[in-house]
Design an enzyme around this catalytic site. Structure first.
Site, mmCIF file in Angstrom:
data_model
loop_
_atom_site.group_PDB
_atom_site.id
_atom_site.type_symbol
_atom_site.label_atom_id
_atom_site.label_comp_id
_atom_site.label_asym_id
_atom_site.label_seq_id
_atom_site.Cartn_x
_atom_site.Cartn_y
_atom_site.Cartn_z
ATOM 1 N N SER A 27 15.579 -41.159 -11.796
ATOM 2 C CA SER A 27 14.303 -40.485 -11.604
ATOM 3 C C SER A 27 14.076 -40.396 -10.104
ATOM 4 O O SER A 27 14.059 -41.419 -9.409
ATOM 5 C CB SER A 27 13.186 -41.275 -12.273
ATOM 6 O OG SER A 27 11.951 -40.689 -11.949
ATOM 7 N N THR B 130 10.398 -38.661 -5.094
ATOM 8 C CA THR B 130 10.494 -37.792 -3.915
ATOM 9 C C THR B 130 9.456 -38.114 -2.844
ATOM 10 O O THR B 130 9.566 -37.614 -1.732
ATOM 11 C CB THR B 130 10.398 -36.312 -4.322
ATOM 12 O OG1 THR B 130 9.290 -36.164 -5.202
ATOM 13 C CG2 THR B 130 11.658 -35.857 -4.996
ATOM 14 N N LYS C 3 0.832 -1.199 0.000
ATOM 15 C CA LYS C 3 0.000 0.000 0.000
ATOM 16 C C LYS C 3 0.871 1.255 0.000
ATOM 17 O O LYS C 3 0.664 2.164 -0.804
ATOM 18 C CB LYS C 3 -0.902 -0.028 1.239
ATOM 19 C CG LYS C 3 -2.124 0.841 1.133
ATOM 20 C CD LYS C 3 -2.977 0.724 2.397
ATOM 21 C CE LYS C 3 -3.718 -0.591 2.479
ATOM 22 N NZ LYS C 3 -4.334 -0.821 3.802
ATOM 23 N N CYS D 238 9.625 -37.825 -10.294
ATOM 24 C CA CYS D 238 8.330 -38.431 -10.578
ATOM 25 C C CYS D 238 7.441 -38.502 -9.336
ATOM 26 O O CYS D 238 6.387 -39.110 -9.352
ATOM 27 C CB CYS D 238 8.504 -39.816 -11.180
ATOM 28 S SG CYS D 238 9.335 -40.953 -10.082
ATOM 29 N N ARG E 224 -3.323 -1.632 -6.400
ATOM 30 C CA ARG E 224 -2.445 -2.799 -6.340
ATOM 31 C C ARG E 224 -2.828 -3.675 -7.504
ATOM 32 O O ARG E 224 -3.914 -3.529 -8.066
ATOM 33 C CB ARG E 224 -2.636 -3.560 -5.022
ATOM 34 C CG ARG E 224 -4.038 -4.080 -4.874
ATOM 35 C CD ARG E 224 -4.311 -4.675 -3.514
ATOM 36 N NE ARG E 224 -5.750 -4.832 -3.371
ATOM 37 C CZ ARG E 224 -6.397 -4.882 -2.217
ATOM 38 N NH1 ARG E 224 -5.732 -4.781 -1.095
ATOM 39 N NH2 ARG E 224 -7.682 -5.027 -2.187
ATOM 40 N N GLY F 6 -8.442 -7.174 4.082
ATOM 41 C CA GLY F 6 -9.300 -7.250 5.260
ATOM 42 C C GLY F 6 -8.716 -8.002 6.440
ATOM 43 O O GLY F 6 -9.397 -8.231 7.427
ATOM 44 N N HIS G 221 -15.839 -9.096 0.365
ATOM 45 C CA HIS G 221 -14.848 -10.031 0.895
ATOM 46 C C HIS G 221 -15.010 -11.420 0.293
ATOM 47 O O HIS G 221 -14.054 -12.044 -0.167
ATOM 48 C CB HIS G 221 -14.980 -10.091 2.422
ATOM 49 C CG HIS G 221 -14.052 -11.081 3.049
ATOM 50 N ND1 HIS G 221 -14.463 -12.355 3.382
ATOM 51 C CD2 HIS G 221 -12.743 -11.005 3.345
ATOM 52 C CE1 HIS G 221 -13.436 -13.000 3.887
ATOM 53 N NE2 HIS G 221 -12.380 -12.204 3.885
ATOM 54 N N TYR H 208 13.596 -33.079 -16.573
ATOM 55 C CA TYR H 208 12.138 -33.059 -16.686
ATOM 56 C C TYR H 208 11.483 -33.221 -15.324
ATOM 57 O O TYR H 208 12.121 -33.651 -14.355
ATOM 58 C CB TYR H 208 11.639 -34.168 -17.624
ATOM 59 C CG TYR H 208 11.851 -35.563 -17.101
ATOM 60 C CD1 TYR H 208 10.903 -36.161 -16.269
ATOM 61 C CD2 TYR H 208 12.995 -36.279 -17.420
ATOM 62 C CE1 TYR H 208 11.102 -37.432 -15.754
ATOM 63 C CE2 TYR H 208 13.202 -37.549 -16.922
ATOM 64 C CZ TYR H 208 12.257 -38.120 -16.085
ATOM 65 O OH TYR H 208 12.451 -39.373 -15.574
ATOM 66 N N ARG I 117 -3.431 3.123 8.559
ATOM 67 C CA ARG I 117 -3.729 1.950 7.729
ATOM 68 C C ARG I 117 -2.575 0.961 7.726
ATOM 69 O O ARG I 117 -1.419 1.341 7.601
ATOM 70 C CB ARG I 117 -3.983 2.393 6.286
ATOM 71 C CG ARG I 117 -4.799 3.642 6.154
ATOM 72 C CD ARG I 117 -4.850 4.164 4.721
ATOM 73 N NE ARG I 117 -5.459 3.218 3.793
ATOM 74 C CZ ARG I 117 -5.457 3.389 2.466
ATOM 75 N NH1 ARG I 117 -4.864 4.447 1.937
ATOM 76 N NH2 ARG I 117 -6.027 2.492 1.696
ATOM 77 N N MET J 216 -5.976 -7.173 8.286
ATOM 78 C CA MET J 216 -5.451 -6.341 9.364
ATOM 79 C C MET J 216 -6.328 -5.103 9.502
ATOM 80 O O MET J 216 -7.330 -4.990 8.843
ATOM 81 C CB MET J 216 -4.000 -6.029 9.099
ATOM 82 C CG MET J 216 -3.163 -7.301 9.226
ATOM 83 S SD MET J 216 -1.451 -6.996 9.049
ATOM 84 C CE MET J 216 -1.395 -6.277 7.452
HETATM 85 P P1 ADP Z 1 -7.528 -2.559 3.698
HETATM 86 O O1 ADP Z 1 -6.088 -2.852 3.739
HETATM 87 O O2 ADP Z 1 -8.332 -3.472 4.515
HETATM 88 O O3 ADP Z 1 -8.021 -2.376 2.293
HETATM 89 P P2 ADP Z 1 -7.384 0.300 3.904
HETATM 90 O O4 ADP Z 1 -6.229 0.816 4.664
HETATM 91 O O5 ADP Z 1 -7.293 0.336 2.448
HETATM 92 O O6 ADP Z 1 -7.715 -1.154 4.434
HETATM 93 O O7 ADP Z 1 -8.639 1.119 4.395
HETATM 94 C C1 ADP Z 1 -9.917 0.738 4.092
HETATM 95 C C2 ADP Z 1 -10.693 1.866 3.494
HETATM 96 O O8 ADP Z 1 -10.670 2.977 4.341
HETATM 97 C C3 ADP Z 1 -10.148 2.393 2.195
HETATM 98 O O9 ADP Z 1 -10.557 1.656 1.109
HETATM 99 C C4 ADP Z 1 -10.726 3.777 2.149
HETATM 100 O O10 ADP Z 1 -12.023 3.724 1.620
HETATM 101 C C5 ADP Z 1 -10.776 4.155 3.590
HETATM 102 N N1 ADP Z 1 -9.678 5.049 3.879
HETATM 103 C C6 ADP Z 1 -8.436 4.763 4.294
HETATM 104 N N2 ADP Z 1 -7.693 5.857 4.415
HETATM 105 C C7 ADP Z 1 -8.484 6.895 4.075
HETATM 106 C C8 ADP Z 1 -8.295 8.304 3.976
HETATM 107 N N3 ADP Z 1 -7.127 8.864 4.269
HETATM 108 N N4 ADP Z 1 -9.337 9.039 3.588
HETATM 109 C C9 ADP Z 1 -10.526 8.466 3.302
HETATM 110 N N5 ADP Z 1 -10.755 7.164 3.360
HETATM 111 C C10 ADP Z 1 -9.757 6.374 3.740
HETATM 112 MG MG MG Z 2 -7.741 -1.061 1.005
HETATM 113 MG MG MG Z 3 -9.119 -3.207 6.671
#
Ligand code: ADP
Ligand code: MG
Ligand code: MG
Length: 908
Positions: free
Chosen positions: A792, A795, A26, A858, A345, A105, A468, A878, A96, A107
């Protein structure tokens, strides 16, 4: 310590996309997006190293880290012209998490940090929007309370913050969060603060700097929460990577109806189609979209409600793809009509999408062939072989009125199974039913990961294509229908309503993850396009676009491979299939099953019961024609590709009838007394059959067996050769530990070959080699190669004997070993590094004696992508795997070669 905090803003960026290890995915991409001029709210990133330090030092910050944070905060305040905790112009931030590999989702994230009773009033006054200020505050207390203060619902109890919100909704008779007004939200805030006081004995912390420090700690700590640990186990992410922490200026999607938040994929993540795919919610914040609380709108709708922001977003889509040259998954927020990008990403995708996107981008000239190959997770190729619903069966189901609902096609493929509602029960249910299960949930959360693993398919009532459930399903290759609002799940009664139908736990349903349709009852499945074209030959490639992309991928893979891929096949049918999948030979043809078919077993048993060589030979003579016929069929099918045939391997007692009925049958057939059969059984019984009288030990004690098998092989080879079919037999002696064991067998094989060639008046080329599966053979491979013309590596046995753990019993302790981190993975699934050392010892020793020695593998590992990479690095010629894994191995083999070439280039 090195620098621990990196800044990013439109005018000043310290990181870039290649710094994922240090800044997390990120953080690295936030920096990169600043560099390419996208509207990213400014912020700073704590390095993963600072997190690793934290864990190594009893959860304390590295010296100097706090000072770095303070100076970064000061910088961020300047950039924004706002201050944390300020009563005139307050700065709010998000905190974040962000590891190297994305863990959707898993962490924790905290939004709107910096609010307290005073600041919230300032925010209300400054924006003239008290409702928004209170909405932000109640969200902040909830997230902070949950993530930092650890306040969760007790088992069977509602989340206490959720309950606070619900109680106000209930009192006012309002349904959605968005309907609550400022005063009502303020009431929620009060209730939430009371929860904090009651649960922690302390009031909610008001100092923004203290809030920030605590939040950063909590994100560090989230790296070790149960969900994250489970996720890392499944995806094999090392614990010592740590997570980065991003502190970022807040932008607000919850300020009103010219605001919103959403997620998008630059291409369709389910099919790979080149269309912009996304979802958004008006007047919403953060996880509202993915959490599936309200069902989001399609991105195309945005063109109507926020046309300006929509145009910008479409531009961002192009810009990101042209920059990253890959499908991107992005998160955005619109504040008062202005678009901000909060994350990008490379997007998770199904196997189908991965192949389609790679080939499309290749054809669009966006990437080259090598990149196209490396874009696919080799294991995902299996996905293209998975079944779809049988067209006729689907039509019949529709005619019978069993097509009852439609959700979003979130994970393509067809699944039929019995309904399970609870992730923590599904495993036991599957075991009890003996049938596959479909996990049905209102929505899924990261806690459901384990249950989703077990399920054949996933059906959710709420949530969109980026929910999710959808994300995990696509990543794990699960069939998934999401956001199916026509179903109404009731966990209490363990049933769901679909229109007028009631579906109870344990009832059968079928879901089509490619169309989103839900059917009652079972539906027969049909093979995938690839299978229909290649194996069944019921589909023309021109009508099979997915097949054509698969074929192109395979063609490129072969171009970049050094190792070839063979298959493990014991019969002509499997051989034909494997060739269709692109196998270039048979790496392991086991001969034992050939003794079980039809009446052959009787002859085999007579052979075992024989008291003298003459009787044994008589019984073996009965078996000879059967074996010859099998080999002949395989040689014809393989048409000149090498065929490695392993001589008889299992201990003899496995062939004798064990139970009374079979003993009686056999006795009646042959006139041998039951007592004699029982006595021989007793005699042959072994305490450690895995280490017992098997492999070449059989051939060395009963040379007639080897002689018969060699004769069958060479007679079949000569017969085929006479008809003009090229043949390439490789005779393999199993379980050799000492060169003399092989010598004796090789002599018999070669003498027999010479005899057969004279009798048949034709000669064929052949090799005699051995299976290397005993550690002693690895150590003495130089001597063994004096006799063996190929190695051959078996394993499976090599792992068993190298580790000293029996494949029959290891399931008792292996799961515990993996859970406790004693072993990173199951050594019978992925080659263990110690066993790999043995393998290398074997290869290197063998090639000292015989530089051109052909070496292959193999064991089951031959179809495992990680193991294939190791095999490549050891210089094997192979790998051999089961027919259906051949395409996976071909991609993995190409990837290994490409990676090696790239590594060499980098070293130069
Ligand atoms: P995850 O890793 O679970 O995707 P994020 O860190 O991306 O968590 O945060 C989840 C959501 O929170 C983001 O998709 C965004 O919508 C919101 N968010 C995070 N940081 C900001 C920010 N600085 N301003 C507005 N929304 C934010
Ligand atoms: Mg996110
Ligand atoms: Mg999150």
């Amino acid at each position: 310590m090195a620098k621990m905090v990196y800044r990013f803003s439109k005018d000043f960026v310290e990181g870039d996309k290649d710094m994922k290890n240090l800044l997390g995915g990120k953080g690295a991409n936030l920096a990169e997006m600043c560099r390419i001029g996208l509207a990213v709210p400014p912020g700073f990133t704590f390095t993963t190293e600072s997190c690793v330090h934290y864990f190594r030092n009893g959860n304390t910050w590295a010296p100097g880290l706090e000072a770095e944070m303070d100076s970064a905060v000061e910088w961020l305040e300047k950039v924004n012209g706002k201050k944390l905790g300020d009563t005139a112009n307050p700065l709010l931030v998000s905190v974040r998490s962000g590891a190297r590999a994305s863990m959707p989702g898993m962490m924790d994230t905290i939004l709107n940090l910096g609010l307290n009773d005073t600041v919230v009033e300032t925010l209300a006054a400054a924006t003239g929007n008290r409702r928004f200020a209170m909405d932000s505050y109640r969200r902040f207390i909830k997230m902070f309370g949950d993530v930092v203060l650890g306040i969760k619902g007790k088992k069977g109890e509602h989340d206490p913050f959720e309950a606070a919100l619900e109680s106000v909704k209930h009192r006012t008779g309002k349904k959605l969060d968005t309907e609550l007004d400022a005063a009502e939200l303020e009431e929620v805030v009060k209730l939430e603060k009371a929860v904090v006081l009651e649960r922690t004995g302390k009031p909610f912390p008001t100092d923004p700097r203290e809030q920030l420090k605590l939040a950063i700690d909590a994100v560090f700590d989230s790296w070790m929460n149960a969900r994250a640990i489970e996720y890392r186990r499944i995806y094999r992410i090392p614990e010592d990577w740590g997570t980065a922490v991003n502190v970022q200026t807040m932008v607000f999607g919850n300020m009103g109806n010219d605001c919103g938040t959403g997620v998008a994929f630059t291409r369709d993540a389910a099919t790979g189609e080149n269309v912009f795919y996304g979802e958004f919610l008006m007047n919403a914040q953060g996880e509202d979209v993915v959490a599936g609380i309200r069902t989001p709108l399609k991105i195309a709708e945005m063109a109507k409600v926020m046309p300006h922001a929509y145009d910008e977003l479409v531009e961002v889509r192009t810009k990101l793809e042209n920059h990253y040259h890959d499908m991107q998954d992005l998160e955005f927020t619109i504040e008062k009509g202005k678009l901000f990008i909060l994350q990008c990403r490379s997007g998770k995708r199904t196997g189908l999408a991965a192949v389609n996107i790679a080939i499309d981008m290749l054809e669009e000239g966006m990437i080259d062939e090598e990149t196209a190959i490396t874009r696919i997770e080799a294991g995902q190729v299996m996905f293209l072989l998975r079944p779809i619903f049988n067209t006729k069966a689907v039509k019949a189901a529709a005619d019978e009125g069993r097509q009852v609902a439609k959700g979003l096609p979130a994970g393509p493929g067809a699944a039929t199974g019995r309904v399970a509602f609870f992730s923590d029960e599904i495993q036991a249910q599957v075991a009890a039913w003996g049938d596959k299960a479909i996990l049905v949930r209102i929505e899924t959360s990261p806690e459901d990961i384990k249950g989703m693993e077990t399920a054949e398919g996933i059906l959710t009532q709420r949530g969109g294509m980026t929910s999710h459930a959808a994300l995990v399903a696509r990543q794990r290759g699960k069939v998934c229908v999401a956001g199916c609002s026509e179903i109404e799940v009731d966990y209490k009664t363990r049933q769901m309503k679909i229109g007028s139908h009631i579906v109870k736990e344990g009832d059968w349903i079928s879901i089509d993850g490619s169309t989103g349709i839900v059917y009652l009852g079972k539906i027969e499945t049909a093979p995938s396009e690839v299978i229909q074209v290649l194996l069944d030959k019921t589909l023309d490639p021109k009508d099979a676009p997915n097949y054509r992309k698969f074929a192109r991928l395979m063609e490129i893979a072969d171009k970049y491979t050094r190792m070839s891929v063979r298959t493990n096949a014991d019969n002509p049918l499997d051989s034909v299939r494997a060739i269709a999948f692109g196998a270039k030979g048979i790496g392991l043809c086991r001969t034992e099953h050939m003794f079980f078919e039809g009446d052959r077993i009787t002859s085999m048993r007579k052979m075992i019961m024989a008291d003298n060589e003459a009787d044994r030979r008589k019984a073996l003579a009965e078996l000879l024609p059967y074996q010859r016929e099998d080999f002949y069929g395989i040689f014809k099918a393989m048409n000149g590709y090498p065929v490695t045939i392993r001589l008889l391997d299992p201990p003899l007692h496995e062939f004798l009838p064990g139970d009374d009925k079979n003993q009686k049958d056999f006795s009646e057939k042959t006139g041998i007394s039951i007592a004699a059969i029982k006595a021989r059984n007793e005699d042959l019984h072994e305490l450690n059959p895995m280490l017992g009288h098997r492999g070449c030990r059989l051939g060395n004690t009963y040379p007639e067996i080897t002689e018969m098998q060699a004769r069958a092989i060479f007679e079949a080879a000569c017969d085929a050769a006479k008809e003009g079919t090229p043949v390439n037999p490789e005779v393999m002696v199993p379980l050799v530990g000492h060169v003399n064991e092989l010598k004796m067998q090789a002599d018999i094989i070669r003498t027999t070959a010479d005899k057969v060639f004279v009798e048949k008046g034709v000669k064929v080329d052949y090799l005699v080699g051995t299976m290397i599966e005993v550690p002693r053979a690895c150590v003495t491979s130089a001597q063994i190669a004096e006799v063996a013309e190929f190695f051959s590596f078996g394993t499976n046995d090599l792992t068993q004997m190298g580790f000293g753990m029996s494949r029959d019993d290891y399931a008792k302790f292996m799961p515990i070993y993996i859970e406790k981190g004693i072993l990173k993975h199951d050594p019978f699934a992925t080659l263990d590094d110690g066993i790999f050392e043995l393998l290398k010892l074997g290869v290197n020793g063998g090639r000292q004696t015989r530089p051109q020695l052909k070496c292959g593998i193999c064991g089951e590992h031959g179809g495992d992508p990680d193991s294939v990479e190791l095999c490549h690095s050891a210089g094997l010629n192979y790998v051999s795997c089961s027919p259906f894994r051949v395409p996976v191995a071909r991609v993995a083999a190409a990837q290994a070669n490409i990676a090696e070439k790239k590594g060499l280039k980098m070293a130069q």
